[in-house]
Write an enzyme that holds these catalytic residues in place. Structure first.
Site, PDB file in Angstrom:
ATOM      1  N   LYS A 178      22.952 -28.927 -15.202  1.00  0.00           N
ATOM      2  CA  LYS A 178      21.720 -28.883 -14.678  1.00  0.00           C
ATOM      3  C   LYS A 178      21.913 -28.714 -13.124  1.00  0.00           C
ATOM      4  O   LYS A 178      22.784 -29.313 -12.323  1.00  0.00           O
ATOM      5  CB  LYS A 178      21.264 -30.307 -14.549  1.00  0.00           C
ATOM      6  N   GLY A 231      26.777 -34.344  -5.295  1.00  0.00           N
ATOM      7  CA  GLY A 231      25.523 -34.358  -4.648  1.00  0.00           C
ATOM      8  C   GLY A 231      25.465 -35.683  -3.742  1.00  0.00           C
ATOM      9  O   GLY A 231      26.636 -36.180  -3.112  1.00  0.00           O
ATOM     10  N   SER A 232      24.196 -36.134  -3.339  1.00  0.00           N
ATOM     11  CA  SER A 232      24.072 -37.376  -2.132  1.00  0.00           C
ATOM     12  C   SER A 232      24.782 -38.654  -2.739  1.00  0.00           C
ATOM     13  O   SER A 232      24.620 -38.898  -3.895  1.00  0.00           O
ATOM     14  CB  SER A 232      23.009 -37.310  -1.723  1.00  0.00           C
ATOM     15  N   THR A 235      21.774 -40.334  -4.697  1.00  0.00           N
ATOM     16  CA  THR A 235      21.651 -40.191  -6.223  1.00  0.00           C
ATOM     17  C   THR A 235      22.693 -40.708  -7.167  1.00  0.00           C
ATOM     18  O   THR A 235      22.541 -41.263  -8.185  1.00  0.00           O
ATOM     19  CB  THR A 235      21.505 -38.642  -6.244  1.00  0.00           C
ATOM     20  N   ALA A 236      23.967 -40.680  -6.740  1.00  0.00           N
ATOM     21  CA  ALA A 236      25.200 -41.210  -7.490  1.00  0.00           C
ATOM     22  C   ALA A 236      24.851 -42.605  -7.680  1.00  0.00           C
ATOM     23  O   ALA A 236      25.311 -42.990  -8.806  1.00  0.00           O
ATOM     24  CB  ALA A 236      26.261 -41.022  -6.493  1.00  0.00           C
ATOM     25  N   GLU A 253      31.209 -36.730  -6.699  1.00  0.00           N
ATOM     26  CA  GLU A 253      31.738 -36.121  -5.265  1.00  0.00           C
ATOM     27  C   GLU A 253      30.677 -36.352  -4.400  1.00  0.00           C
ATOM     28  O   GLU A 253      29.579 -35.541  -4.696  1.00  0.00           O
ATOM     29  CB  GLU A 253      32.060 -34.707  -5.774  1.00  0.00           C
ATOM     30  N   CYS A 287      29.751 -30.446   2.516  1.00  0.00           N
ATOM     31  CA  CYS A 287      29.973 -31.732   2.396  1.00  0.00           C
ATOM     32  C   CYS A 287      31.389 -31.871   3.375  1.00  0.00           C
ATOM     33  O   CYS A 287      31.616 -32.916   3.677  1.00  0.00           O
ATOM     34  CB  CYS A 287      30.380 -32.273   1.057  1.00  0.00           C
ATOM     35  N   GLU A 391      24.827 -38.802   7.152  1.00  0.00           N
ATOM     36  CA  GLU A 391      25.319 -37.506   6.654  1.00  0.00           C
ATOM     37  C   GLU A 391      24.182 -36.669   7.372  1.00  0.00           C
ATOM     38  O   GLU A 391      23.081 -36.819   6.746  1.00  0.00           O
ATOM     39  CB  GLU A 391      25.602 -37.226   5.460  1.00  0.00           C
TER      40      GLU A 391
HETATM   41  P1  NAD Z   1      21.191 -34.656  -4.482  1.00  0.00           P
HETATM   42  O1  NAD Z   1      21.901 -35.745  -4.914  1.00  0.00           O
HETATM   43  O2  NAD Z   1      19.792 -34.732  -4.003  1.00  0.00           O
HETATM   44  O3  NAD Z   1      21.026 -33.576  -5.727  1.00  0.00           O
HETATM   45  C1  NAD Z   1      22.231 -33.360  -6.339  1.00  0.00           C
HETATM   46  C2  NAD Z   1      21.749 -33.021  -7.565  1.00  0.00           C
HETATM   47  O4  NAD Z   1      21.685 -34.201  -8.310  1.00  0.00           O
HETATM   48  C3  NAD Z   1      20.728 -31.715  -7.754  1.00  0.00           C
HETATM   49  O5  NAD Z   1      21.006 -31.043  -8.885  1.00  0.00           O
HETATM   50  C4  NAD Z   1      19.517 -32.965  -8.154  1.00  0.00           C
HETATM   51  O6  NAD Z   1      18.490 -32.240  -8.968  1.00  0.00           O
HETATM   52  C5  NAD Z   1      20.162 -33.813  -9.108  1.00  0.00           C
HETATM   53  N1  NAD Z   1      19.621 -35.283  -9.146  1.00  0.00           N
HETATM   54  C6  NAD Z   1      18.844 -35.856  -8.121  1.00  0.00           C
HETATM   55  N2  NAD Z   1      18.351 -37.064  -8.664  1.00  0.00           N
HETATM   56  C7  NAD Z   1      18.780 -37.341  -9.853  1.00  0.00           C
HETATM   57  C8  NAD Z   1      18.899 -38.326 -10.660  1.00  0.00           C
HETATM   58  N3  NAD Z   1      18.086 -39.365 -10.418  1.00  0.00           N
HETATM   59  N4  NAD Z   1      19.693 -38.168 -11.786  1.00  0.00           N
HETATM   60  C9  NAD Z   1      20.386 -37.114 -12.321  1.00  0.00           C
HETATM   61  N5  NAD Z   1      20.389 -36.155 -11.271  1.00  0.00           N
HETATM   62  C10 NAD Z   1      19.651 -36.042 -10.044  1.00  0.00           C
HETATM   63  O7  NAD Z   1      22.015 -33.699  -3.541  1.00  0.00           O
HETATM   64  P2  NAD Z   1      21.889 -32.421  -2.776  1.00  0.00           P
HETATM   65  O8  NAD Z   1      20.630 -32.483  -1.687  1.00  0.00           O
HETATM   66  O9  NAD Z   1      21.598 -31.547  -3.643  1.00  0.00           O
HETATM   67  O10 NAD Z   1      23.143 -31.886  -2.132  1.00  0.00           O
HETATM   68  C11 NAD Z   1      23.639 -32.372  -0.848  1.00  0.00           C
HETATM   69  C12 NAD Z   1      24.404 -33.505  -1.021  1.00  0.00           C
HETATM   70  O11 NAD Z   1      25.636 -33.161  -1.913  1.00  0.00           O
HETATM   71  C13 NAD Z   1      25.170 -33.991   0.503  1.00  0.00           C
HETATM   72  O12 NAD Z   1      25.146 -35.472   0.291  1.00  0.00           O
HETATM   73  C14 NAD Z   1      26.494 -33.280   0.184  1.00  0.00           C
HETATM   74  O13 NAD Z   1      27.533 -33.981   1.223  1.00  0.00           O
HETATM   75  C15 NAD Z   1      26.911 -33.724  -0.998  1.00  0.00           C
HETATM   76  N6  NAD Z   1      28.023 -32.668  -1.597  1.00  0.00           N
HETATM   77  C16 NAD Z   1      29.180 -33.260  -1.852  1.00  0.00           C
HETATM   78  C17 NAD Z   1      30.130 -32.486  -2.222  1.00  0.00           C
HETATM   79  C18 NAD Z   1      31.514 -32.890  -2.629  1.00  0.00           C
HETATM   80  O14 NAD Z   1      32.340 -32.344  -3.168  1.00  0.00           O
HETATM   81  N7  NAD Z   1      31.892 -34.130  -2.104  1.00  0.00           N
HETATM   82  C19 NAD Z   1      30.129 -30.990  -2.272  1.00  0.00           C
HETATM   83  C20 NAD Z   1      28.837 -30.661  -1.989  1.00  0.00           C
HETATM   84  C21 NAD Z   1      27.511 -31.396  -1.647  1.00  0.00           C
END
Ligand code: NAD
Length: 487
Positions: A178, A231-232, A235-236, A253, A287, A391
C-alpha cells in the site's frame, strides 16, 4: 470543477489484473495545486481480495529456487530502467520533487533495489554446528513467512516501496503493498511491468488508498503475518497497537531529527555543500535530512556566513526545470505545517536568516498555486524549541553553536529520535569516539547519504524498530528454524 485534461485514473492491481474501485481520492500535482489523478479509495474488501490473491500465489512462488526468483527480479529492474525517464517524470509530477532528483536518485535506486536483492538472495548461508559429545549436528533453515504487508510513505515513493517489495519477494514471500495515497502513480506504473518481467499473478498485489482505511485493513488482516512499514512515528504507534492482537512481526522505519556536528577542524569546503544537501535535498523531505546543525564556536560565524550565502543560491521553482534545486512540498497542509514551525521559532525569539518570510519567492505563472518554500535557516534557537525537537520534514534547518565534544554529544542525543547523524572533523580518533556515543542508527563522517545496501539501515529510539539491508531484510522476511539431527 472543469478540468482541461482528462484525469489519470489508477486501479488496484490484484491477482495480476487491474481492478477498478468503487470510490476514489483526489491526488494533486504539488507544483501546480491541481487535481490530476484519481487514486482508488480501497478498504477492507479490496485488501481481502489482494490478500487472497497473495495467499493463492504463495505455494508456487515460495517453492521457486532463489535463482529463478533472482532472474525475475533482474528482468523487472531492466524494465524499470528502460522506462527510467517516464518513471522519473511521473515521480516528479506526483510528488513535487525535482526532475533531476527523480532521475538521479529515486528511479535509479528503485532499479538497484531489485538488482541488489536479486544478487544478495543467492549468497546467504545458514548456520551449522556440531555437538560431538552428543553425536548431533544442528543447522538452521530459513523459509519465507507468507503474505507480507508493505506500507510506504510519500517522500521517496518508488524508491522506498521497492526497497520492501524486492527483498520480500526475493525471499519467496508474496506481497500486498500500500503506497502513500499522495504518491501512488509510479507503483501503478510498476504493476504494468510485472507480467512482462515474469512475476506470476498474485505475487505482487498493490492496493491504493488511505492509511486509515486500506492501511489499517492490511495491518488488521489475520492472514498477513508481517508488516514492513516506513512512515511517521505516530502511525507506527497506531500500527503496533492494531497489530498487537495478532502478534505480527513488524519492521518500523520512522522519522528523525538528525544532527550534523561540525568541529572546528572540519574541511568546510566539503562540509558546507554536503550539509546544504543534507538539509535541503528533496525539499528536506528525507527521513535522513539534517535539521539541527551544531557548529563549534570558533568557526560558527564563518560557517554561518558561507552556509547562508550558499543556501540563498538554491533555486526553488518548477520541478521539471532541470536547473531547479528545490521543488514543491507534498501538499498544501504539509506546507502550512512547515511554515508554522518557522513562525513558532520566530515567536520564541529565533531569527530566520534566509528563506521563509525573509526572501521573496518568484515562481513561474504555472506554479503560482504550487506548494513551494525557500530553503530556510534558523539561528538563535534553544534546544528545547519544537523546531529543535520535532521532525519538520521540510526545507528548514537550525544552526547552533557548541563548545566541547562532551557537550555536543549530549545535546545531539537530547531528542526522542535516533536515525542519522553526520560528524565533520579531520581528527580520526574524535570521529570514532563521537560516532560510538551518538544515539543514532546511522552515523556519516565527513559525508552524507553514502549507502552500502549490504549494511543495516534503520533507527533507534523513536526512529524505528528493526533494520533493513542484505542480511537484515533476509532475516525479517524469512522464518528461521533450528533442526537437530542425532546420528
Ligand atoms: P505516514 O505515517 O503518515 O504514512 C506512511 C504510510 O502509512 C502511508 O502509506 C499512509 O497511508 C500509511 N498509514 C497512515 N496511517 C495508517 C494506519 N493507521 N494504518 C496503516 N497505515 C497507515 O508518513 P508520511 O507522512 O507518508 O511520511 C513521512 C514520514 O515518514 C516522516 O516521519 C519520515 O521521517 C518517515 N520516513 C522514514 C524513513 C525511514 O527509512 N526511517 C524513510 C522515509 C520516510
Amino acid at each position: 470543477m472543469a478540468q482541461s485534461k482528462a484525469l489519470l485514473v489508477l486501479e488496484n492491481f490484484i491477482g495480476g489484473r487491474f481492478v477498478p474501485c468503487s470510490s476514489y481520492i483526489d491526488s494533486y500535482n504539488p507544483s501546480t495545486g491541481d487535481v490530476y489523478c484519481k487514486v482508488p479509495d480501497s478498504g477492507k474488501e479490496e485488501v481481502e481480495a489482494a490478500v487472497k490473491a497473495a495467499k493463492d500465489a504463495f505455494p508456487i512462488w515460495s517453492s521457486k529456487s532463489p535463482l529463478e526468483r533472482s532472474q525475475i527480479l533482474n528482468k523487472l529492474a531492466d524494465l524499470i530502467e528502460h522506462d527510467l525517464e517516464a518513471f522519473a517524470q511521473a515521480e516528479s509530477k506526483d510528488q513535487g520533487k525535482t526532475i533531476t532528483f527523480a532521475r538521479t536518485v529515486d528511479i535509479p535506486r528503485a532499479v538497484s533495489n531489485f538488482r541488489f536483492f536479486a544478487s544478495s538472495i543467492l549468497h546467504h548461508v545458514t548456520e551449522c554446528t556440531e555437538m560431538a559429545t552428543m553425536d548431533c549436528v544442528h543447522y538452521t533453515s530459513r523459509a519465507p513467512v507468507g503474505v507480507a504487508g508493505l506500507i510506504s510513505p510519500w517522500n521517496l515513493p518508488l524508491y522506498l516501496l521497492t526497497w520492501k517489495i524486492a527483498p520480500a519477494i526475493a525471499c519467496g514471500n508474496t506481497v500486498v503493498a500500500k503506497p502513500s495515497e499522495m504518491t501512488s502513480v509510479t507503483a501503478w506504473m510498476m504493476c504494468k511491468l510485472l507480467e512482462k518481467a515474469g512475476v506470476p499473478h498474485g505475487v505482487v498485489n498493490v492496493v491504493f488508498g488511505t492509511g486509515a482505511k486500506a492501511g489499517e485493513a492490511l495491518v488488521c488482516h489475520p492472514d498477513v503475518p508481517l508488516i514492513s512499514f516506513t512512515g511517521s512515528t505516530l502511525t507506527a504507534q497506531r500500527i503496533m497497537e492494531k497489530s498487537a492482537p495478532y502478534c505480527k512481526r513488524l519492521s518500523l522505519e520512522l522519522g528523525g531529527k538528525n544532527p550534523a556536528i561540525i568541529f572546528d577542524d572540519a574541511d568546510l569546503s566539503q562540509c558546507i555543500p554536503t550539509t546544504l544537501r543534507s538539509s535541503f535535498a528533496n525539499q528536506g523531505e528525507i527521513c535522513l535530512c539534517t535539521s539541527r546543525i551544531f557548529v563549534q564556536r570558533g568557526i560558527y560565524s564563518e560557517f554561518l556566513k558561507r552556509f547562508v550565502a550558499e543556501a540563498k543560491k538554491w533555486k526553488t521553482g518548477n520541478p521539471s526545470d532541470p536547473t531547479v534545486d528545490v521543488g514543491a512540498l507534498i501538499s498544501k497542509e504539509h506546507l502550512e505545517k512547515v511554515r508554522n514551525y518557522v513562525k513558532k521559532a520566530q515567536a520564541e525569539g529565533a531569527r530566520v536568516l534566509c528563506g521563509e518570510g525573509v526572501d521573496s519567492l518568484a515562481l513561474p505563472p504555472g506554479n503560482q498555486k504550487g506548494y513551494f518554500m525557500l530553503p530556510t535557516v534558523i539561528v538563535d534557537i534553544k534546544d528545547e524549541s519544537c523546531c529543535m525537537q520535532e521532525e519538520i520534514f521540510g526545507p528548514v534547518t537550525c544552526v547552533v553553536a557548541f563548545d566541547t565534544e562532551e557537550e555536543v554529544i549530549k545535546r545531539a542525543n537530547g531528542v526522542k529520535y535516533g536515525l542519522a547523524a553526520t560528524v565533520w572533523s579531520s581528527n580520526v580518533g574524535r570521529v570514532h569516539r563521537v560516532a560510538h556515543r551518538l544515539q543514532s542508527g546511522l552515523v556519516w563522517t565527513n559525508c552524507w547519504l553514502v549507502r552500502d545496501l549490504n549494511l543495516p539501515f534503520g533507527g533507534m529510539k523513536a526512529s524505528g524498530i528493526g533494520r533493513e539491508g542484505a542480511k537484515d531484510s533476509y532475516e525479517f522476511f524469512t522464518e528461521v528454524k533450528t533442526i537437530t539431527i542425532k546420528h
